[in-house]
Structure formats: structure tokens, C-alpha cells
Design a protein around this motif. Structure first.
Motif, mmCIF file in Angstrom:
data_model
loop_
_atom_site.group_PDB
_atom_site.id
_atom_site.type_symbol
_atom_site.label_atom_id
_atom_site.label_comp_id
_atom_site.label_asym_id
_atom_site.label_seq_id
_atom_site.Cartn_x
_atom_site.Cartn_y
_atom_site.Cartn_z
ATOM 1 N N GLY A 1 88.195 79.422 -67.277
ATOM 2 C CA GLY A 1 88.303 78.524 -66.143
ATOM 3 C C GLY A 1 89.675 78.606 -65.507
ATOM 4 N N ASP A 2 89.852 77.780 -64.484
ATOM 5 C CA ASP A 2 91.112 77.771 -63.747
ATOM 6 C C ASP A 2 91.416 76.337 -63.342
ATOM 7 N N GLY A 3 92.605 76.113 -62.801
ATOM 8 C CA GLY A 3 92.974 74.769 -62.380
ATOM 9 C C GLY A 3 94.476 74.626 -62.294
ATOM 10 N N ARG A 4 94.907 73.428 -61.902
ATOM 11 C CA ARG A 4 96.326 73.202 -61.625
ATOM 12 C C ARG A 4 97.220 73.350 -62.844
ATOM 13 N N MET A 5 96.660 73.171 -64.050
ATOM 14 C CA MET A 5 97.500 73.229 -65.262
ATOM 15 C C MET A 5 97.494 74.600 -65.934
ATOM 16 N N ARG A 6 96.695 75.525 -65.405
ATOM 17 C CA ARG A 6 96.567 76.798 -66.121
ATOM 18 C C ARG A 6 97.910 77.507 -66.279
ATOM 19 N N GLU A 7 98.690 77.625 -65.211
ATOM 20 C CA GLU A 7 99.959 78.339 -65.288
ATOM 21 C C GLU A 7 100.912 77.665 -66.267
ATOM 22 N N GLU A 8 100.957 76.338 -66.237
ATOM 23 C CA GLU A 8 101.826 75.600 -67.163
ATOM 24 C C GLU A 8 101.414 75.847 -68.611
ATOM 25 N N LEU A 9 100.097 75.855 -68.879
ATOM 26 C CA LEU A 9 99.622 76.075 -70.242
ATOM 27 C C LEU A 9 99.897 77.506 -70.697
ATOM 28 N N GLU A 10 99.776 78.452 -69.803
ATOM 29 C CA GLU A 10 100.097 79.837 -70.163
ATOM 30 C C GLU A 10 101.574 79.976 -70.516
ATOM 31 N N GLN A 11 102.416 79.253 -69.805
ATOM 32 C CA GLN A 11 103.848 79.267 -70.129
ATOM 33 C C GLN A 11 104.098 78.659 -71.503
ATOM 34 N N MET A 12 103.377 77.575 -71.847
ATOM 35 C CA MET A 12 103.497 76.972 -73.171
ATOM 36 C C MET A 12 103.109 77.967 -74.251
ATOM 37 N N VAL A 13 102.036 78.702 -74.019
ATOM 38 C CA VAL A 13 101.568 79.688 -75.000
ATOM 39 C C VAL A 13 102.609 80.783 -75.204
ATOM 40 N N ARG A 14 103.170 81.274 -74.092
ATOM 41 C CA ARG A 14 104.192 82.325 -74.203
ATOM 42 C C ARG A 14 105.437 81.809 -74.914
ATOM 43 N N ALA A 15 105.825 80.557 -74.604
ATOM 44 C CA ALA A 15 107.029 79.989 -75.233
ATOM 45 C C ALA A 15 106.885 79.877 -76.738
ATOM 46 N N GLU A 16 105.652 79.669 -77.218
ATOM 47 C CA GLU A 16 105.410 79.524 -78.659
ATOM 48 C C GLU A 16 105.015 80.852 -79.309
ATOM 49 N N GLY A 17 104.913 81.902 -78.512
ATOM 50 C CA GLY A 17 104.524 83.204 -79.052
ATOM 51 C C GLY A 17 103.090 83.238 -79.551
ATOM 52 N N LEU A 18 102.201 82.500 -78.870
ATOM 53 C CA LEU A 18 100.807 82.362 -79.326
ATOM 54 C C LEU A 18 99.830 83.211 -78.507
ATOM 55 N N GLU A 19 100.338 84.240 -77.830
ATOM 56 C CA GLU A 19 99.471 85.027 -76.945
ATOM 57 C C GLU A 19 98.275 85.648 -77.672
ATOM 58 N N GLU A 20 98.423 85.984 -78.940
ATOM 59 C CA GLU A 20 97.303 86.583 -79.676
ATOM 60 C C GLU A 20 96.305 85.534 -80.145
ATOM 61 N N ASN A 21 96.713 84.281 -80.160
ATOM 62 C CA ASN A 21 95.826 83.198 -80.591
ATOM 63 C C ASN A 21 95.138 82.482 -79.438
ATOM 64 N N VAL A 22 95.796 82.429 -78.284
ATOM 65 C CA VAL A 22 95.236 81.719 -77.129
ATOM 66 C C VAL A 22 95.111 82.700 -75.969
ATOM 67 N N ILE A 23 93.873 82.898 -75.499
ATOM 68 C CA ILE A 23 93.592 83.909 -74.468
ATOM 69 C C ILE A 23 92.985 83.215 -73.246
#
Length: 427
Positions: A278-300
Motif C-alpha cells: 500500500g501507500d499513503g502519507r506515512m510511507r516515506e517516514e516509515l521507510e526512513q525508520m526502517v533504514r535508521a534501524e537497519g531493518l531493510e531485510e525484515n521490513v519490505i
């Protein structure tokens, strides 16, 4: 029954009312829809609906195809700014009320031989009742009450968005000076209805407390969902990984950030994945949170997907996640995705309050924690990772509950009975 339906939104705009109305006609009822010129969600009039001539052509084509009479009223398109949106709301109120009044005037004049019928006459049969399909804004119901005022015909609302609390989210505060007139207007509009049907049981408590609607004037009628996936084998592959999935709008109201915070608690591991569709106003912010925590392999993140492609994504999942804001009565609703989730035959975990929490517990289709409780959600996910077979029966429970409560047939039976009850009470 002869039914006038008032709704600001209708085909080709995508709302469930598009499935409900033709089904009423198939069941032998005569239905007219009074709606706005389609422009939702982009705020631009749909191609083929731009002129009076093209509108009449579309209306004629739709009548021949479905047996449903549709009458569009002009409205200012929603556009992309708050001022334009307010103009959209006001113009629909003004023009829909005027159409109702003008139609009844034309009928009187025609019966007296003083005028010929016109296009306006098409909404002027002797309806047994008016059904208001009540989304936001509540102002869209003014035309329904105008018809009642001029004819005495009863009005039923099917309420998907409760007011005035929905306005609080738009205005950011209960203390906004605009809330006083909105509170007054909402109470008057709800009080004008003969019966109010709600999509979530907690809505009844709110409408009673805030708008003074007696409980015996309300009834619970949950939304339906498509049954396309009910008969599919949606079993996920046994890949040694717990696959969790969220599908839908990634906005502030959906509180998808709770899922990312739960992933942060679980940390970087190889035994789970979270798929965000999905998409929405918070998607970019949540992707930044994932990158900041190094969780790219866990959250797609996958973005929006075509409806016809969704089954293959749902098939990947072991558990479906549903979250919603819980700070007011809007968070007590049953989000539309809940019913869709249940058709997949998957376990459902929620960080959610109100009606959806009740459904998860009643159906025994999974587990839930209060809205916003990311630590609790992380614990549920951890339990699944460690003991997945404890949830083997949840998917089947979900499908059985769906078939008993959320099919279109079940919905239509309930709606038809409620409408007939109101008509009979006025005879």
C-alpha cells in the motif's frame, strides 16, 4: 420498495455502494441514486462526465446496464487544497437540495398541467423511503432530509463515518472554533433520520452520547467484502520464516508505525519478515525508520498493487496485521480490510480497539492488543515465530465467521429487512 439513495460518491468512484445498489434492483426494488459528478479521490472530474450531455449519456448507459437510475448534480471538484475541498462540500449540499426542491415543484406543476416533465423529473417518483449512504462529510445528508421535509418520507442513514468526531481529525483539535457549529449541525442531521444503521457497535454508544440518538433507533450492520478469495487455497509455503503482512492505506489514522516499532523491538533476525503493501502519507517516514534501524531485510515495502494481483501477495503471508488509531471513536470502527483479511483464511493480529477487536475475539481468528501497543504486538509476533502451530485453526475460524456475517448476501438481507421495517412503521 421505491428507494431514493443520497450519496455524494458513486460509480465510477470506488465505494461499496456501487455493489449494493444494483443488488437492490436485482431483488425487485426501484432505485434512484442522487450523487455528485465523480471526481474522488484525485479531485478531477472523471473522463466522460465533464459536460451535461456526457452526464446524460453515462446515466442512460448505466440505467440500461444495471436498471439503476442515476442523477448527478454539479459540484466543485475536490481539488488539492482545503479551500477547494470545502467548496466541494458546500456545492454538493446546495445543488443536491435544489435538485430535490425543483423536482418536487416540477411534479406539482406537471400534475396541474402547467409544465412538461424534464430531466429533473427522473428523481420524482413516489419513494417509500430515502437511504443516505453517510460517509464524510455528514453535510451530504442535507438532500435526504430536504426530501423528507417536503414529502414526509422516512430517512435511513447507513453510517460509515461518525460525526462530529470525524471532523476533529480534519481540524486537528476539539477546541477549534469551527467545532461548535459542526457539533450542532451533526446533532441536527442525525436527529433528522428515522433510523441509523452503523458499521461498528461502538458507534451506537457514541451517537447516543454525543448526538442523542436513542438506541432503539439504531442497528448494527457491518460492511460486506468480496468473496473471491474464500474458495482459494491461500496456504503459505513452509519456508522457515514467519511472514507477517499489512495491506492498505499507510496513513496516520492507520497507525502503521506501530508495526515498524514492533519490528524494532524484535530486531534484526532471519526468522521473520514484514511485508507492507500500500501507500499513503506515512510511507516515506516509515521507510526512513526502517533504514535508521537497519531493518531493510525484515521490513519490505511494495507500494500499491492491482486488485487482481493481491491474492498472490496474501498467499505469501502467515499472519495479517491490522492497526488503527485508538484515541477517539473513529478508532472503534471495523476497517474494511478486516473483512477482506478474513476471506484469505489467515491468522490475524491486531493493535486495535473497538469493533475490530470484538470481531477478532468473537471469531477466534487470531489475537489483539490495544491500539498503539507496539510492545504487545511484538510479543504476539514473537509467540507466532516460536509456536506457529498454536494458530493453525485461526484461518478457518476467520473464513467461517466471514461467511456468517460479512457476505454481500448477509449484508443485503440485513439492509432489506431494516428498510422494510421503517417503511412498514410509517404505513
Amino acid at each position: 420498495m421505491r428507494i431514493l439513495i443520497v450519496t455524494q460518491y458513486y460509480y465510477p468512484e470506488q465505494f461499496q455502494i456501487n455493489e449494493i445498489v444494483p443488488e437492490l434492483v436485482k431483488r425487485g426494488h426501484e432505485v434512484t441514486v442522487l450523487c455528485g459528478v465523480p471526481n474522488y479521490p484525485k479531485g478531477v472530474v472523471f473522463p466522460g462526465y465533464e459536460t451535461a450531455e456526457s452526464l446524460e449519456l453515462r446515466e442512460r448507459e448505466y440505467l440500461e446496464k444495471t436498471g439503476v437510475k442515476v442523477v448527478h448534480v454539479e459540484q466543485v471538484p475536490r481539488g488539492k487544497n482545503p479551500v477547494q475541498l470545502v467548496r466541494n462540500y458546500v456545492s454538493f449540499v446546495r445543488n443536491s437540495k435544489k435538485l430535490v426542491a425543483d423536482s418536487l415543484k416540477l411534479r406539482v406543476e406537471s400534475e396541474a398541467g402547467k409544465s412538461q416533465s424534464s430531466k429533473l423529473y427522473t428523481i420524482n417518483c413516489d419513494y417509500d423511503l430515502v437511504l443516505g449512504y453517510q460517509l464524510s462529510p455528514i453535510t451530504s445528508m442535507y438532500a435526504a432530509l430536504e426530501y423528507k421535509k417536503l414529502t414526509g418520507v422516512p430517512v435511513v442513514y447507513y453510517t460509515l463515518d461518525v460525526w462530529p468526531v470525524s471532523a476533529e481529525g480534519m481540524l486537528k483539535s476539539k477546541r477549534n472554533p469551527l467545532m461548535w457549529p459542526i457539533n450542532k449541525m451533526s446533532r441536527e442531521l442525525y436527529q433528522g433520520a428515522d433510523r441509523v444503521l452503523v458499521t461498528s457497535r461502538p458507534f451506537m454508544d457514541y451517537l447516543h452520547r454525543v448526538n442523542g440518538i436513542a438506541f432503539d433507533r439504531m442497528a448494527y450492520l457491518p460492511q460486506h467484502a468480496d468473496t473471491g478469495m474464500l474458495g482459494m487455497d491461500m496456504s503459505a509455503e513452509n519456508n522457515g520464516v514467519a511472514d507477517f503482512m499489512f495491506a492498505g492505506n499507510i496513513g496516520k489514522g492507520q497507525r502503521a508505525d506501530v508495526i515498524i516499532k514492533a519490528a524494532k523491538v524484535l530486531g534484526k533476525r532471519k526468522d521473520y519478515r514484514i511485508h507492507m503493501l500500500g501507500d499513503g502519507r506515512m510511507r516515506e517516514e516509515l521507510e526512513q525508520m526502517v533504514r535508521a534501524e537497519g531493518l531493510e531485510e525484515n521490513v519490505i515495502f511494495y507500494g500499491n498493487q492491482k486488485r487482481e494481483d493481491m491474492p498472490k501477495f496474501y498467499k505469501m503471508a502467515d499472519v495479517l496485521l491490522v492497526t488503527l488509531r485508538g484515541n477517539n471513536e473513529v478508532g472503534d470502527t471495523i476497517p474494511g480490510k478486516m473483512q477482506m483479511y478474513m476471506t484469505t483464511g489467515k491468522t490475524i493480529f491486531g493493535a486495535i480497539n473497538g469493533g475490530a477487536q470484538e470481531v477478532i475475539r468473537e471469531s477466534r481468528c487470531g489475537s489483539c492488543v490495544p491500539a498503539g501497543d507496539y510492545e504487545g504486538l511484538a510479543k504476539l509476533m514473537q509467540l507466532y515465530i516460536e509456536h506457529p502451530h498454536d494458530y493453525d485453526q485461526c484461518g478457518e475460524n476467520a473464513r467461517e465467521y466471514f461467511k456468517a456475517h460479512f457476505t454481500l448476501e448477509h449484508y443485503m438481507n440485513g439492509l432489506e429487512a431494516e428498510l422494510q421495517k421503517v417503511v412498514d412503521s410509517k404505513r
